[in-house]
Design an enzyme around this catalytic site. Sequence first.
Site, PDB file in Angstrom:
ATOM      1  N   HIS A   1      -3.403  -4.982   1.530  1.00 16.07           N
ATOM      2  CA  HIS A   1      -2.746  -5.294   2.805  1.00 16.07           C
ATOM      3  C   HIS A   1      -2.706  -6.797   3.058  1.00 16.07           C
ATOM      4  O   HIS A   1      -3.555  -7.321   3.772  1.00 16.07           O
ATOM      5  CB  HIS A   1      -3.496  -4.612   3.955  1.00 16.07           C
ATOM      6  CG  HIS A   1      -3.284  -3.140   4.023  1.00 16.07           C
ATOM      7  ND1 HIS A   1      -2.366  -2.554   4.871  1.00 16.07           N
ATOM      8  CD2 HIS A   1      -3.853  -2.134   3.332  1.00 16.07           C
ATOM      9  CE1 HIS A   1      -2.381  -1.244   4.704  1.00 16.07           C
ATOM     10  NE2 HIS A   1      -3.277  -0.954   3.773  1.00 16.07           N
TER      11      HIS A   1
ATOM     12  N   CYS B   1       0.831  -1.204   0.000  1.00 15.98           N
ATOM     13  CA  CYS B   1       0.000   0.000   0.000  1.00 15.98           C
ATOM     14  C   CYS B   1       0.873   1.265   0.000  1.00 15.98           C
ATOM     15  O   CYS B   1       1.498   1.559  -1.016  1.00 15.98           O
ATOM     16  CB  CYS B   1      -0.996  -0.060   1.144  1.00 15.98           C
ATOM     17  SG  CYS B   1      -2.441   0.952   0.819  1.00 15.98           S
TER      18      CYS B   1
ATOM     19  N   GLU C   1      -1.021  -8.385   5.004  1.00 14.84           N
ATOM     20  CA  GLU C   1      -0.670  -8.707   6.392  1.00 14.84           C
ATOM     21  C   GLU C   1      -1.912  -8.776   7.289  1.00 14.84           C
ATOM     22  O   GLU C   1      -1.824  -9.123   8.451  1.00 14.84           O
ATOM     23  CB  GLU C   1       0.331  -7.673   6.945  1.00 14.84           C
ATOM     24  CG  GLU C   1      -0.226  -6.301   7.295  1.00 14.84           C
ATOM     25  CD  GLU C   1      -0.497  -5.404   6.089  1.00 14.84           C
ATOM     26  OE1 GLU C   1      -0.467  -5.898   4.937  1.00 14.84           O
ATOM     27  OE2 GLU C   1      -0.775  -4.217   6.315  1.00 14.84           O
TER      28      GLU C   1
HETATM   29  N1  GLN Z   1      -3.546   6.401   0.872  1.00 12.35           N
HETATM   30  C1  GLN Z   1      -2.291   6.121   1.493  1.00 12.35           C
HETATM   31  C2  GLN Z   1      -1.160   6.900   0.812  1.00 12.35           C
HETATM   32  O1  GLN Z   1      -1.374   7.516  -0.180  1.00 12.35           O
HETATM   33  C3  GLN Z   1      -1.977   4.652   1.465  1.00 12.35           C
HETATM   34  C4  GLN Z   1      -2.998   3.887   2.272  1.00 12.35           C
HETATM   35  C5  GLN Z   1      -2.473   2.677   2.957  1.00 12.35           C
HETATM   36  O2  GLN Z   1      -1.277   2.434   3.064  1.00 12.35           O
HETATM   37  N2  GLN Z   1      -3.400   1.916   3.487  1.00 12.35           N
HETATM   38  O3  GLN Z   1      -0.060   6.880   1.269  1.00 12.35           O
END
Ligand code: GLN
Length: 195
Positions: A170, A78, A172
């Site tokens: 995610h 992410c 994890e």
């Molecule tokens: N929206 C977040 C970003 O731009 C990422 C979201 C996340 O890691 N769950 O960094």
Amino acid sequence: MKVGVLALQGAFREHENILAACGVEAEQIRKPQQLDKISSLIIPGGESTTIGKLLNEFRLFEPIVKMGREGLPIFGTCAGLIMLAREIEGSTQPRLGLMDIRVERNAFGRQVDSFEAGLDITAIGGQPFRAVFIRAPYIIETGSDVEVLATFREKIVLARQGRFLAAAFHPELTGDLRIHKYFLEKCVQNDTDKK
Ligand code: GLN
């Protein structure tokens, strides 16, 4: 083989739990000197602008870029995927730039902040992977060395470039070990074999 988990912000404890379930030793990384002890690194989800700022403040930014270029396997999830990207759509925020991917942040729309989806991922086999997306990015463009491992609604959400792995979701959070095992077996182990 110790896996470092960048522990400045975000979902690092969950990665540690999954690594423990994989039977692998993990270390929370907050200092540059800790990097000497690890054979790979996980950059967790969180907020990529904050992680970028903290990487600089904790003097980890340059060493990680250098080690990544020199062969350290890195798995970004992410916000971690965003940190790995070469290009971030419409943004000049700090990034490690280690993967030849162009990404868009918060790309699935702000109305639906988070959702789950079953992803078919041939590389890990078996049942669809239950993926949790939280304000997730996706990959818009990949370089020729990048292997697309999964898409959702025709958007790239899992990709590998040699020893680097990036997930928009995610892995994890669901207790499914397959993607972490894939990282350990394909990006870390294979890489160590070559040395
Ligand atoms: N929206 C977040 C970003 O731009 C990422 C979201 C996340 O890691 N769950 O960094």
